[in-house]
Design an enzyme around this catalytic site. Structure first.
Site, PDB file in Angstrom:
ATOM      1  N   ARG A  17      18.996  13.170  21.063  1.00 13.96           N
ATOM      2  CA  ARG A  17      19.184  13.217  19.608  1.00 13.96           C
ATOM      3  C   ARG A  17      20.271  12.274  19.084  1.00 13.96           C
ATOM      4  O   ARG A  17      20.398  12.081  17.891  1.00 13.96           O
ATOM      5  CB  ARG A  17      19.496  14.668  19.182  1.00 13.96           C
ATOM      6  CG  ARG A  17      18.251  15.517  19.096  1.00 13.96           C
ATOM      7  CD  ARG A  17      18.592  16.948  18.806  1.00 13.96           C
ATOM      8  NE  ARG A  17      19.071  17.641  19.990  1.00 13.96           N
ATOM      9  CZ  ARG A  17      19.694  18.818  19.973  1.00 13.96           C
ATOM     10  NH1 ARG A  17      19.955  19.414  18.831  1.00 13.96           N
ATOM     11  NH2 ARG A  17      20.077  19.400  21.093  1.00 13.96           N
ATOM     12  N   ALA A  27      25.032  15.505  32.781  1.00 13.64           N
ATOM     13  CA  ALA A  27      23.809  14.850  33.265  1.00 13.64           C
ATOM     14  C   ALA A  27      22.729  14.740  32.199  1.00 13.64           C
ATOM     15  O   ALA A  27      21.772  13.999  32.346  1.00 13.64           O
ATOM     16  CB  ALA A  27      23.271  15.604  34.473  1.00 13.64           C
ATOM     17  N   GLY A  28      22.910  15.487  31.105  1.00 10.33           N
ATOM     18  CA  GLY A  28      21.879  15.519  30.062  1.00 10.33           C
ATOM     19  C   GLY A  28      21.674  14.160  29.400  1.00 10.33           C
ATOM     20  O   GLY A  28      22.538  13.283  29.465  1.00 10.33           O
ATOM     21  N   GLN A  61      22.950  14.537  39.745  1.00 13.20           N
ATOM     22  CA  GLN A  61      21.865  15.514  39.628  1.00 13.20           C
ATOM     23  C   GLN A  61      20.624  14.703  39.257  1.00 13.20           C
ATOM     24  O   GLN A  61      20.503  14.231  38.124  1.00 13.20           O
ATOM     25  CB  GLN A  61      22.197  16.534  38.525  1.00 13.20           C
ATOM     26  CG  GLN A  61      21.179  17.639  38.405  1.00 13.20           C
ATOM     27  CD  GLN A  61      21.327  18.437  37.112  1.00 13.20           C
ATOM     28  OE1 GLN A  61      21.881  17.951  36.121  1.00 13.20           O
ATOM     29  NE2 GLN A  61      20.827  19.646  37.100  1.00 13.20           N
ATOM     30  N   TYR A  86      48.560 -21.279   8.968  1.00 14.77           N
ATOM     31  CA  TYR A  86      48.194 -20.890  10.333  1.00 14.77           C
ATOM     32  C   TYR A  86      49.309 -21.327  11.263  1.00 14.77           C
ATOM     33  O   TYR A  86      49.632 -22.517  11.346  1.00 14.77           O
ATOM     34  CB  TYR A  86      46.869 -21.536  10.765  1.00 14.77           C
ATOM     35  CG  TYR A  86      46.595 -21.266  12.231  1.00 14.77           C
ATOM     36  CD1 TYR A  86      46.398 -19.966  12.680  1.00 14.77           C
ATOM     37  CD2 TYR A  86      46.581 -22.301  13.166  1.00 14.77           C
ATOM     38  CE1 TYR A  86      46.202 -19.698  14.031  1.00 14.77           C
ATOM     39  CE2 TYR A  86      46.369 -22.045  14.518  1.00 14.77           C
ATOM     40  CZ  TYR A  86      46.187 -20.736  14.940  1.00 14.77           C
ATOM     41  OH  TYR A  86      45.994 -20.463  16.269  1.00 14.77           O
ATOM     42  N   SER A 144      54.927 -27.828   1.806  1.00 12.37           N
ATOM     43  CA  SER A 144      53.573 -27.296   1.668  1.00 12.37           C
ATOM     44  C   SER A 144      52.513 -28.265   2.159  1.00 12.37           C
ATOM     45  O   SER A 144      52.688 -29.483   2.089  1.00 12.37           O
ATOM     46  CB  SER A 144      53.291 -26.985   0.192  1.00 12.37           C
ATOM     47  OG  SER A 144      54.174 -25.986  -0.234  1.00 12.37           O
ATOM     48  N   LEU A 188      29.867  19.083  33.381  1.00  8.24           N
ATOM     49  CA  LEU A 188      28.430  18.802  33.299  1.00  8.24           C
ATOM     50  C   LEU A 188      28.172  17.677  32.301  1.00  8.24           C
ATOM     51  O   LEU A 188      28.545  17.778  31.131  1.00  8.24           O
ATOM     52  CB  LEU A 188      27.663  20.059  32.879  1.00  8.24           C
ATOM     53  CG  LEU A 188      27.841  21.295  33.769  1.00  8.24           C
ATOM     54  CD1 LEU A 188      26.854  22.387  33.348  1.00  8.24           C
ATOM     55  CD2 LEU A 188      27.645  20.948  35.246  1.00  8.24           C
ATOM     56  N   LYS A 201      25.180   9.821  26.004  1.00 14.11           N
ATOM     57  CA  LYS A 201      25.855  10.637  24.978  1.00 14.11           C
ATOM     58  C   LYS A 201      27.343  10.829  25.236  1.00 14.11           C
ATOM     59  O   LYS A 201      28.165  10.648  24.337  1.00 14.11           O
ATOM     60  CB  LYS A 201      25.162  11.997  24.874  1.00 14.11           C
ATOM     61  CG  LYS A 201      25.857  12.930  23.903  1.00 14.11           C
ATOM     62  CD  LYS A 201      25.032  14.138  23.542  1.00 14.11           C
ATOM     63  CE  LYS A 201      25.100  15.223  24.558  1.00 14.11           C
ATOM     64  NZ  LYS A 201      24.446  16.453  24.096  1.00 14.11           N
TER      65      LYS A 201
HETATM   66  C1  UD1 Z   1      23.725  25.732  26.902  1.00 18.41           C
HETATM   67  C2  UD1 Z   1      23.756  27.208  27.281  1.00 18.41           C
HETATM   68  C3  UD1 Z   1      23.794  28.059  26.035  1.00 18.41           C
HETATM   69  C4  UD1 Z   1      24.994  27.690  25.206  1.00 18.41           C
HETATM   70  C5  UD1 Z   1      24.973  26.203  24.903  1.00 18.41           C
HETATM   71  C6  UD1 Z   1      26.261  25.798  24.237  1.00 18.41           C
HETATM   72  C7  UD1 Z   1      22.494  27.430  29.349  1.00 18.41           C
HETATM   73  C8  UD1 Z   1      21.218  27.791  29.966  1.00 18.41           C
HETATM   74  N1  UD1 Z   1      22.561  27.498  28.039  1.00 18.41           N
HETATM   75  O1  UD1 Z   1      22.520  25.505  26.212  1.00 18.41           O
HETATM   76  O2  UD1 Z   1      23.879  29.426  26.384  1.00 18.41           O
HETATM   77  O3  UD1 Z   1      25.005  28.429  23.991  1.00 18.41           O
HETATM   78  O4  UD1 Z   1      24.860  25.425  26.109  1.00 18.41           O
HETATM   79  O5  UD1 Z   1      26.169  24.475  23.795  1.00 18.41           O
HETATM   80  O6  UD1 Z   1      23.440  27.132  30.043  1.00 18.41           O
HETATM   81  N2  UD1 Z   1      23.383  19.669  31.783  1.00 18.41           N
HETATM   82  C9  UD1 Z   1      23.339  19.074  33.032  1.00 18.41           C
HETATM   83  N3  UD1 Z   1      22.244  19.236  33.798  1.00 18.41           N
HETATM   84  C10 UD1 Z   1      21.192  19.976  33.416  1.00 18.41           C
HETATM   85  C11 UD1 Z   1      21.241  20.588  32.152  1.00 18.41           C
HETATM   86  C12 UD1 Z   1      22.349  20.436  31.369  1.00 18.41           C
HETATM   87  O7  UD1 Z   1      24.293  18.380  33.411  1.00 18.41           O
HETATM   88  O8  UD1 Z   1      20.246  20.087  34.191  1.00 18.41           O
HETATM   89  C13 UD1 Z   1      24.576  19.490  30.960  1.00 18.41           C
HETATM   90  C14 UD1 Z   1      24.303  18.732  29.664  1.00 18.41           C
HETATM   91  O9  UD1 Z   1      24.544  17.357  29.828  1.00 18.41           O
HETATM   92  C15 UD1 Z   1      25.316  19.366  28.709  1.00 18.41           C
HETATM   93  C16 UD1 Z   1      25.443  20.790  29.232  1.00 18.41           C
HETATM   94  O10 UD1 Z   1      25.023  20.761  30.555  1.00 18.41           O
HETATM   95  O11 UD1 Z   1      26.577  18.757  28.802  1.00 18.41           O
HETATM   96  C17 UD1 Z   1      24.621  21.772  28.420  1.00 18.41           C
HETATM   97  O12 UD1 Z   1      23.269  21.450  28.493  1.00 18.41           O
HETATM   98  P1  UD1 Z   1      22.301  21.630  27.269  1.00 18.41           P
HETATM   99  O13 UD1 Z   1      20.959  21.197  27.652  1.00 18.41           O
HETATM  100  O14 UD1 Z   1      22.902  21.060  26.047  1.00 18.41           O
HETATM  101  O15 UD1 Z   1      22.288  23.239  27.154  1.00 18.41           O
HETATM  102  P2  UD1 Z   1      21.902  24.052  25.882  1.00 18.41           P
HETATM  103  O16 UD1 Z   1      20.439  24.215  25.847  1.00 18.41           O
HETATM  104  O17 UD1 Z   1      22.569  23.515  24.695  1.00 18.41           O
END
Ligand code: UD1
Ligand code: MG
Length: 456
Positions: A15, A10-11, A73, A363, A402, A8, A22
């Site tokens: 921050r 896609a986030g 996604q 050089y 030199s 995963l 990221k």
């Molecule tokens: C998620 C978990 C949480 C866990 C935490 C650990 C869920 C609902 N929650 O929370 O239980 O403790 O990770 O760090 O799963 N991503 C996608 N598509 C989306 C949403 C997220 O690809 O629609 C990816 C993000 O890029 C990331 C990962 O999934 O790599 C986690 O997403 P993030 O939003 O950080 O989840 P947390 O709220 O941290």
């Protein structure tokens, strides 16, 4: 059962406050996503599916590997939604391992454990952390069996006190994901489809959800900002430093070495503080690296010494050679056995023969230098005429006085001798002395300038 990995990524990573997606931020010179992909590959899966969204094109371009199956996604509706995007491309009789692109220190051994116990039911990687704020908490029944994961934003204050958290990484049979993911709802405080919500569905069907407890908090450390990125970087560097020391390398300080690539060392290698190694670096037996050196794609043969503040790139250093302090070896430098490149000497595309020396302030570029040559302080190979680069050939046993200017193309044959301060534009034959400088005139009785008596 065959294995398929879903990563995963896609986030957005708001921050990080960065234009770079990221998951492309580097840890030890490799993107976080690159590390995760390497961990996945170590398990030899049938396929790796990359779920991307924010910066999808940029991420894809940065990782041109052929074994990756890209899934976009479009809207980030939650981790459950993200995994369901990849499911159509996954064999229904496989085990699926879900990884996060921003959890880069995960070890293949941990993942193998997780996969091993996911052939019949889902298995979740959990961790006990000092501060669980922000994570999903693991809810167990009185017998200790996992019931569900409750997100921070949905948790009661009692649940928030639970120190065992969801790392986000899990494995499950594809068939179960296909059954449960469509049943997951988004009626929670974030309006998202949560991947861990498949777990209570499995429990309700009488399945027992397995868990693997991560050995260390840092292994499952997620990166959301640059502070966490730094935490992960330092941990990774420490791991590498410890591995080097275990293999017999002497480090002046395990916390002051950075390896951003592959470093392989022979026996009794000694590395002083603040050395940076990038790309592929090989250090032979007994090599010593002084403080504050940078080596990028370099091979240093046995017994050579690289002294303080030296910068080497795409270079080969021969046995027993001596480099620095304050030397710069650029691309295409090849030092022979026992060669010596001293302070404030820059070399580029230069082969320097056995025992030859350029000890100070020179050089040497686009040059073929023989054995036993002495290149005096301040010598410059004028390799560039403003349009083209030209070669300087210096034979064995040549002495360059030199402050000489060697205008290429130029050949100085074996045993040639160049008088100090010469500008050499014509070939020097074997054993000849070339002197190309203005003759000294001494003028007796000359008048020194006298200070004028004017007011400005
Ligand atoms: C998620 C978990 C949480 C866990 C935490 C650990 C869920 C609902 N929650 O929370 O239980 O403790 O990770 O760090 O799963 N991503 C996608 N598509 C989306 C949403 C997220 O690809 O629609 C990816 C993000 O890029 C990331 C990962 O999934 O790599 C986690 O997403 P993030 O939003 O950080 O989840 P947390 O709220 O941290
Ligand atoms: Mg997160």
């Amino acid at each position: 059962m065959s294995l398929e990995v879903v990563i995963l990524a896609a986030g957005q990573g708001t921050r990080m406050k960065s234009a770079l997606p990221k998951v492309l931020h580097p840890v030890a010179g490799t993107s976080m996503l690159g590390h995760v992909i390497n961990a996945a590959r170590a398990l030899e899966p049938n396929a790796i599916h990359m779920v991307v969204g924010h910066g999808a094109e940029q991420v894809r371009e940065a990782l041109p590997a052929e074994d990756l199956n890209w899934v976009v996604q479009e809207q980030q509706l939650g981790t459950g939604h993200a995994v369901s995007q990849a499911m159509p491309g996954i064999a229904t009789d496989s085990t699926v391992l879900v990884l996060y692109g921003d959890v880069p220190l995960i070890l293949p051994t941990t993942l193998s454990q997780l996969v091993a116990q996911a052939s019949e039911a889902p298995s979740l990687l959990t961790a006990i952390v000092a501060d669980p704020t922000g994570y999903g908490r693991i809810i167990r029944d009185n017998a200790g069996a996992l019931q569900s994961v409750v997100e921070q934003k949905d948790a009661t204050s009692e649940q928030q006190a639970i120190p065992e958290i969801n790392t986000g990484l899990l494995a499950a049979p594809a068939a179960l994901l296909n059954t449960y993911l469509p049943q997951v709802k988004n009626d929670n405080n974030q309006g998202e489809y949560y991947l861990p919500d498949i777990l209570p569905l499995a429990v309700a069907d009488g399945l027992s959800v397995g868990t693997v407890l991560a050995a260390s908090e840092l292994e499952v450390q997620g990166v959301n900002d640059r502070l966490q990125l730094n935490l992960v970087e330092r941990e990774y560097q420490l791991r590498q430093a410890q591995a080097l020391m275990r293999a017999g390398v002497h480090l002046a300080d395990a916390s002051r070495i950075d390896v951003r690539g592959e470093l392989s060392c022979g026996v009794d290698v000694s590395i002083d503080i603040n050395a940076v190694f990038e790309g592929k670096v090989t250090l032979g037996d007994g090599v010593s690296i002084g403080p504050n050196c940078v080596l990028r794609n370099v091979s240093v043969a046995a017994g050579a010494q690289i002294h303080a503040m030296s910068h080497l790139e795409d270079a080969v250093v021969g046995e027993e050679a001596n480099v620095g302090p304050y030397a710069r070896l650029r691309t295409g430098t090849d030092l022979g056995r026992g060669a010596r490149i001293g302070n404030f000497v820059e070399t580029k595309k230069a082969r320097i023969g056995e025992g030859s020396k350029a000890n100070h302030l020179a050089y040497v570029g686009d040059a073929e230098v023989g054995d036993g040559v002495n290149i005096g302080a301040g010598t410059i190979t004028c390799n560039y005429d403003g349009v083209n680069k030209h070669l300087t050939e210096i034979g064995n046993g040549v002495f360059v006085g030199s402050n000489s200017t060697l205008v290429a193309p130029l050949k100085i044959e074996d045993g040639g001798f160049v008088g100090a301060g010469s500008t050499v534009t014509r070939p020097v034959n074997q054993e000849e002395l070339a002197v190309a400088r203005a003759r000294q005139r001494n003028i007796t009785g000359w008048q020194r300038p006298v200070k004028k008596d004017n007011k400005d």
